[in-house]
Design an enzyme around this catalytic site. Sequence first.
Site, PDB file in Angstrom:
ATOM      1  N   CYS A  59       4.595  -2.793 -13.300  1.00  0.00           N
ATOM      2  CA  CYS A  59       4.842  -3.782 -14.355  1.00  0.00           C
ATOM      3  C   CYS A  59       5.662  -3.178 -15.727  1.00  0.00           C
ATOM      4  O   CYS A  59       7.113  -3.602 -15.833  1.00  0.00           O
ATOM      5  CB  CYS A  59       3.635  -4.336 -14.831  1.00  0.00           C
ATOM      6  SG  CYS A  59       2.364  -3.409 -15.495  1.00  0.00           S
TER       7      CYS A  59
HETATM    8  N1  LIG Z   1      -2.171  -6.396 -13.337  1.00  0.00           N
HETATM    9  C1  LIG Z   1      -0.950  -6.216 -13.400  1.00  0.00           C
HETATM   10  O1  LIG Z   1      -0.306  -6.549 -14.448  1.00  0.00           O
HETATM   11  C2  LIG Z   1      -0.186  -5.455 -12.419  1.00  0.00           C
HETATM   12  C3  LIG Z   1      -1.053  -4.738 -11.450  1.00  0.00           C
HETATM   13  N2  LIG Z   1      -0.331  -4.081 -10.253  1.00  0.00           N
HETATM   14  C4  LIG Z   1      -1.082  -3.313  -9.410  1.00  0.00           C
HETATM   15  O2  LIG Z   1      -1.729  -4.148  -8.468  1.00  0.00           O
HETATM   16  C5  LIG Z   1      -2.859  -3.729  -7.937  1.00  0.00           C
HETATM   17  C6  LIG Z   1      -4.046  -4.633  -8.062  1.00  0.00           C
HETATM   18  O3  LIG Z   1      -4.114  -4.805  -9.405  1.00  0.00           O
HETATM   19  P1  LIG Z   1      -4.957  -5.968 -10.190  1.00  0.00           P
HETATM   20  O4  LIG Z   1      -4.746  -7.239  -9.427  1.00  0.00           O
HETATM   21  O5  LIG Z   1      -4.550  -6.213 -11.670  1.00  0.00           O
HETATM   22  O6  LIG Z   1      -6.323  -5.338 -10.064  1.00  0.00           O
HETATM   23  P2  LIG Z   1      -7.883  -6.253 -10.151  1.00  0.00           P
HETATM   24  O7  LIG Z   1      -8.988  -5.311 -10.424  1.00  0.00           O
HETATM   25  O8  LIG Z   1      -7.637  -7.482 -10.484  1.00  0.00           O
HETATM   26  O9  LIG Z   1      -7.869  -6.611  -8.384  1.00  0.00           O
HETATM   27  C7  LIG Z   1      -8.032  -5.583  -7.376  1.00  0.00           C
HETATM   28  C8  LIG Z   1      -8.923  -6.262  -6.368  1.00  0.00           C
HETATM   29  O10 LIG Z   1      -9.129  -5.278  -5.241  1.00  0.00           O
HETATM   30  C9  LIG Z   1     -10.387  -5.445  -4.871  1.00  0.00           C
HETATM   31  N3  LIG Z   1     -10.797  -4.111  -4.251  1.00  0.00           N
HETATM   32  C10 LIG Z   1     -11.215  -2.949  -4.779  1.00  0.00           C
HETATM   33  N4  LIG Z   1     -11.345  -2.118  -3.775  1.00  0.00           N
HETATM   34  C11 LIG Z   1     -11.259  -2.721  -2.714  1.00  0.00           C
HETATM   35  C12 LIG Z   1     -11.430  -2.186  -1.260  1.00  0.00           C
HETATM   36  N5  LIG Z   1     -11.873  -1.044  -0.793  1.00  0.00           N
HETATM   37  N6  LIG Z   1     -11.186  -3.059  -0.143  1.00  0.00           N
HETATM   38  C13 LIG Z   1     -10.844  -4.264  -0.798  1.00  0.00           C
HETATM   39  N7  LIG Z   1     -10.592  -4.871  -1.893  1.00  0.00           N
HETATM   40  C14 LIG Z   1     -10.792  -4.077  -2.824  1.00  0.00           C
HETATM   41  C15 LIG Z   1     -11.435  -5.677  -6.145  1.00  0.00           C
HETATM   42  O11 LIG Z   1     -12.363  -6.219  -5.579  1.00  0.00           O
HETATM   43  P3  LIG Z   1     -13.608  -6.167  -6.971  1.00  0.00           P
HETATM   44  O12 LIG Z   1     -13.154  -6.681  -8.041  1.00  0.00           O
HETATM   45  O13 LIG Z   1     -14.753  -6.618  -6.354  1.00  0.00           O
HETATM   46  O14 LIG Z   1     -13.821  -4.499  -6.948  1.00  0.00           O
HETATM   47  C16 LIG Z   1     -10.509  -6.630  -6.789  1.00  0.00           C
HETATM   48  O15 LIG Z   1     -10.422  -8.162  -6.192  1.00  0.00           O
HETATM   49  C17 LIG Z   1      -3.100  -2.344  -8.605  1.00  0.00           C
HETATM   50  O16 LIG Z   1      -2.845  -1.159  -8.055  1.00  0.00           O
HETATM   51  C18 LIG Z   1      -2.304  -2.294  -9.774  1.00  0.00           C
HETATM   52  O17 LIG Z   1      -1.800  -1.258 -10.245  1.00  0.00           O
HETATM   53  C19 LIG Z   1       0.811  -4.311 -10.395  1.00  0.00           C
HETATM   54  C20 LIG Z   1       1.498  -4.655 -11.163  1.00  0.00           C
HETATM   55  C21 LIG Z   1       0.971  -5.321 -12.269  1.00  0.00           C
HETATM   56  C1  LIG Z   2      -1.992  -3.046 -20.143  1.00  0.00           C
HETATM   57  C2  LIG Z   2      -2.330  -2.404 -19.042  1.00  0.00           C
HETATM   58  O1  LIG Z   2      -3.667  -1.867 -18.710  1.00  0.00           O
HETATM   59  N1  LIG Z   2      -1.735  -2.131 -18.029  1.00  0.00           N
HETATM   60  C3  LIG Z   2      -1.691  -1.355 -16.986  1.00  0.00           C
HETATM   61  C4  LIG Z   2      -0.576  -1.155 -16.242  1.00  0.00           C
HETATM   62  C5  LIG Z   2      -0.647  -1.895 -14.931  1.00  0.00           C
HETATM   63  C6  LIG Z   2      -1.106  -1.540 -13.806  1.00  0.00           C
HETATM   64  O2  LIG Z   2      -1.815  -0.794 -13.599  1.00  0.00           O
HETATM   65  O3  LIG Z   2      -0.268  -1.785 -12.866  1.00  0.00           O
HETATM   66  P1  LIG Z   2       0.990  -1.330 -12.134  1.00  0.00           P
HETATM   67  O4  LIG Z   2       1.158   0.297 -12.482  1.00  0.00           O
HETATM   68  O5  LIG Z   2       0.891  -1.475 -10.824  1.00  0.00           O
HETATM   69  O6  LIG Z   2       1.924  -1.960 -12.927  1.00  0.00           O
HETATM   70  C7  LIG Z   2      -1.828   0.198 -17.493  1.00  0.00           C
HETATM   71  O7  LIG Z   2      -1.487   0.704 -18.399  1.00  0.00           O
HETATM   72  O8  LIG Z   2      -2.569   0.976 -16.444  1.00  0.00           O
END
Ligand SMILES: NC(=O)C1=CN([C@@H]2O[C@H](COP(=O)(O)OP(=O)(O)OC[C@H]3O[C@@H](n4cnc5c(N)ncnc54)[C@H](OP(=O)(O)O)[C@@H]3O)[C@@H](O)[C@H]2O)C=CC1
Ligand SMILES: CC(=O)N[C@@H](CCC(=O)OP(=O)(O)O)C(=O)O
Length: 310
Positions: A118
């Site tokens: 992000c």
């Molecule tokens: N949030 C953001 O702004 C952004 C996130 N990302 C990236 O996207 C990815 C997901 O992030 P985000 O959606 O925020 O994270 P969340 O914690 O909201 O979601 C992760 C999901 O993966 C599930 N999970 C964890 N381990 C396993 C496994 N072994 N098998 C199957 N499912 C699993 C979790 O389940 P449970 O909760 O039950 O453990 C949860 O539903 C991360 O790598 C993050 O860096 C990228 C850009 C921005």
């Molecule tokens: C506010 C906040 O906690 N932000 C996360 C960034 C989001 C993340 O882990 O996902 P991507 O690397 O996939 O963007 C952090 O700084 O770790």
Amino acid sequence: MSNPPLIFIDGDQGTTGLLIHERLRDRKDLRILTLPAAERKDAQRRAEAINSADIALLCLPDAAAREAVALIENPRVRVIDASSAHRTSPGWVYGFPEMTPEQPQAIANAHRISNPGCYPTGAIALLRPLVQAGLVPADYPLSIHAVSGYSGGGRPQVEQYEGPEAASAAPFVLYGLGLQHKHPPEMQLHAGLTQRPIFLPAYGAFRQGIVLSIALQTRLLPAGSSLESLRAALQRHYAGARHVKVLDAEQSAATAQLDPTRHNGSNDMTLGVFGNPAEGHILLCAVFDNLGKGASGAAVQNLDLLLAAA
Ligand SMILES: NC(=O)C1=CN([C@@H]2O[C@H](COP(=O)(O)OP(=O)(O)OC[C@H]3O[C@@H](n4cnc5c(N)ncnc54)[C@H](OP(=O)(O)O)[C@@H]3O)[C@@H](O)[C@H]2O)C=CC1
Ligand SMILES: CC(=O)N[C@@H](CCC(=O)OP(=O)(O)O)C(=O)O
């Protein structure tokens, strides 16, 4: 007629996965494969699902994303990984279509695509065109500041702000103070920098949206670099981009343009160049949705590039 492509969203109950699902739910040009709740973390069932899919979207923590890739045996499966596990890995194409004119085709041809982080989305959007144009030196001593909505921390952080303990959640948190955040290597590589930038992230008591800023001093820039020339270079680079707009001089007067929440729910990003020319001080800013252009929107944009090329 053959069946529409089968898409498996691994991690579809997380913050990013749910939003991707929502964006794809009504599409008729693809089918979504979903595992029952009890099986969504079962390695065997995930392996079957991934290997039967045409495209796997990984919305998982890094370790689980690496594990998912290791489960792939079917060479036809194409992967879009939203995690940070593969963003600087050889063999993976960086899923930022606006980054260079060649990037959409590179994504369309790829079997392994890693979505930008992000924060790197904003930093690279601002810096790469300027470094490439020779307007910002590749070794400029950069500090990158950003404030994100709390959803950037995924489900655990969303629960902190929306669950029973919400009243005690902090209004503003500056973090990563050891300057070891995971994003600088990704920013450095894809922005074309020769030095690791300093990165100072923060999050506030709002759900989603990012405002990211980078201050520059013209005395450290090549002759000819000015607020106007930097703005013009960004305007040229993004002239045909559907999702990225660069503010003109008149628009730059309105601070509402930098409201971090203004693009929530969309895949859009606004870039701006501000400053005090008399003092030679320039500020680059990017505003976008951490869950939109920073995650689910970018994933769907890449998915569409794959589907269009199939
Ligand atoms: N949030 C953001 O702004 C952004 C996130 N990302 C990236 O996207 C990815 C997901 O992030 P985000 O959606 O925020 O994270 P969340 O914690 O909201 O979601 C992760 C999901 O993966 C599930 N999970 C964890 N381990 C396993 C496994 N072994 N098998 C199957 N499912 C699993 C979790 O389940 P449970 O909760 O039950 O453990 C949860 O539903 C991360 O790598 C993050 O860096 C990228 C850009 C921005
Ligand atoms: C506010 C906040 O906690 N932000 C996360 C960034 C989001 C993340 O882990 O996902 P991507 O690397 O996939 O963007 C952090 O700084 O770790």
